[in-house]
Design a protein around this motif. Sequence first.
Motif, mmCIF file in Angstrom:
data_model
loop_
_atom_site.group_PDB
_atom_site.id
_atom_site.type_symbol
_atom_site.label_atom_id
_atom_site.label_comp_id
_atom_site.label_asym_id
_atom_site.label_seq_id
_atom_site.Cartn_x
_atom_site.Cartn_y
_atom_site.Cartn_z
ATOM 1 N N GLY A 170 42.980 39.164 42.243
ATOM 2 C CA GLY A 170 42.506 38.746 40.931
ATOM 3 C C GLY A 170 43.405 37.761 40.213
ATOM 4 O O GLY A 170 42.936 36.897 39.487
ATOM 5 N N GLY A 171 44.720 37.860 40.394
ATOM 6 C CA GLY A 171 45.616 37.041 39.584
ATOM 7 C C GLY A 171 46.414 36.010 40.349
ATOM 8 O O GLY A 171 47.459 35.571 39.873
ATOM 9 N N VAL A 172 45.948 35.632 41.546
ATOM 10 C CA VAL A 172 46.713 34.685 42.348
ATOM 11 C C VAL A 172 45.896 33.436 42.642
ATOM 12 O O VAL A 172 44.670 33.432 42.547
ATOM 13 C CB VAL A 172 47.183 35.328 43.676
ATOM 14 C CG1 VAL A 172 48.101 36.509 43.406
ATOM 15 C CG2 VAL A 172 45.993 35.795 44.516
ATOM 16 N N ASP A 173 46.602 32.367 43.015
ATOM 17 C CA ASP A 173 45.942 31.094 43.279
ATOM 18 C C ASP A 173 45.211 31.141 44.621
ATOM 19 O O ASP A 173 45.463 32.028 45.448
ATOM 20 C CB ASP A 173 46.964 29.953 43.264
ATOM 21 C CG ASP A 173 48.063 30.158 44.307
ATOM 22 O OD1 ASP A 173 47.788 29.981 45.509
ATOM 23 O OD2 ASP A 173 49.196 30.518 43.918
ATOM 24 N N PRO A 174 44.301 30.172 44.873
ATOM 25 C CA PRO A 174 43.496 30.192 46.107
ATOM 26 C C PRO A 174 44.313 30.235 47.387
ATOM 27 O O PRO A 174 43.946 30.930 48.339
ATOM 28 C CB PRO A 174 42.676 28.902 45.999
ATOM 29 C CG PRO A 174 42.533 28.681 44.533
ATOM 30 C CD PRO A 174 43.834 29.131 43.938
ATOM 31 N N ALA A 175 45.435 29.512 47.441
ATOM 32 C CA ALA A 175 46.260 29.525 48.651
ATOM 33 C C ALA A 175 46.843 30.908 48.893
ATOM 34 O O ALA A 175 46.884 31.400 50.031
ATOM 35 C CB ALA A 175 47.376 28.486 48.535
ATOM 36 N N ALA A 176 47.289 31.552 47.811
ATOM 37 C CA ALA A 176 47.841 32.902 47.935
ATOM 38 C C ALA A 176 46.751 33.894 48.338
ATOM 39 O O ALA A 176 47.006 34.849 49.075
ATOM 40 C CB ALA A 176 48.480 33.329 46.619
ATOM 41 N N ARG A 177 45.518 33.663 47.858
ATOM 42 C CA ARG A 177 44.410 34.537 48.246
ATOM 43 C C ARG A 177 44.212 34.525 49.756
ATOM 44 O O ARG A 177 43.981 35.560 50.372
ATOM 45 C CB ARG A 177 43.123 34.102 47.552
ATOM 46 C CG ARG A 177 43.068 34.438 46.081
ATOM 47 C CD ARG A 177 41.813 33.898 45.439
ATOM 48 N NE ARG A 177 41.919 33.943 43.975
ATOM 49 C CZ ARG A 177 41.066 33.393 43.153
ATOM 50 N NH1 ARG A 177 40.020 32.725 43.633
ATOM 51 N NH2 ARG A 177 41.234 33.491 41.859
ATOM 52 N N ASP A 178 44.289 33.347 50.346
ATOM 53 C CA ASP A 178 44.126 33.242 51.800
ATOM 54 C C ASP A 178 45.180 34.072 52.519
ATOM 55 O O ASP A 178 44.874 34.773 53.489
ATOM 56 C CB ASP A 178 44.224 31.778 52.246
ATOM 57 C CG ASP A 178 43.031 30.949 51.805
ATOM 58 O OD1 ASP A 178 41.990 31.552 51.474
ATOM 59 O OD2 ASP A 178 43.144 29.709 51.790
#
Length: 232
Positions: free
Chosen positions: A156-164
């Motif tokens: 929920g609180g991380v950027d798209p790269a971190a989501r990956d």
Amino acid sequence: MEQLLTCQNLTKRYGYKTALDSINLNVERGRIIGLLGPNGSGKTTLIKLINGLLSPTSGYLAINGSAPGPETKKVVSYLPERTYFSSWMKVSDMLDFFCDFYVDFDRNRAVEMLHRLNIDETHRLGTMSKGTKEKVQLIMVMSRNADLYCLDEPIGGVDPAARDYILQTIITNYNENASVLISTHLISDIENILDDVIFIQDGHIRLHASVDEIREQEGKSVDALFREVFKC
């Protein structure tokens, strides 16, 4: 397949408000399940019941045939929506904490993932960004050899790269006899890793189906069906 989680007529009330209303649910081993619903639908309440943080008002919940308690805490690994470690703690303190509390914690696995992200074990949580804190906590949770992983809003609180990276961490760090229950509202981001979905609304299960069934029978993505069902 063997049932890992069973709910029978599970109900939870807070005073006059009913958060879960007589839900029936079975979760098998070896599945990644999306627990999906609008805010206030009952997702976090269900996860807290599974982890023994709340007690049912009525009904039955079991993990491996046992009601939530000391035995089930040994096999359930829980990632809450908010960070629960103190800001003064170093990453090494968190490693020690998990080693002390959980016999199934794989410290070597955790250290390997931390090093892969260039996270220094001597750094304190209070000096980290929100995204880095969430990565560290997820690494701790996924480094247990648990039967059931309950992840409440892990991206929920991380950027798209971190989501990956987080999603890759989830799918590569659990064994085929375990299951992962992911509560989230970012459906399009996690849809590709899901085996099953549970739609929940106003404390009722609206749908429990495999992703393949949804695509074959409905001819649409999980995200598109969710928007249709909940009129997003």
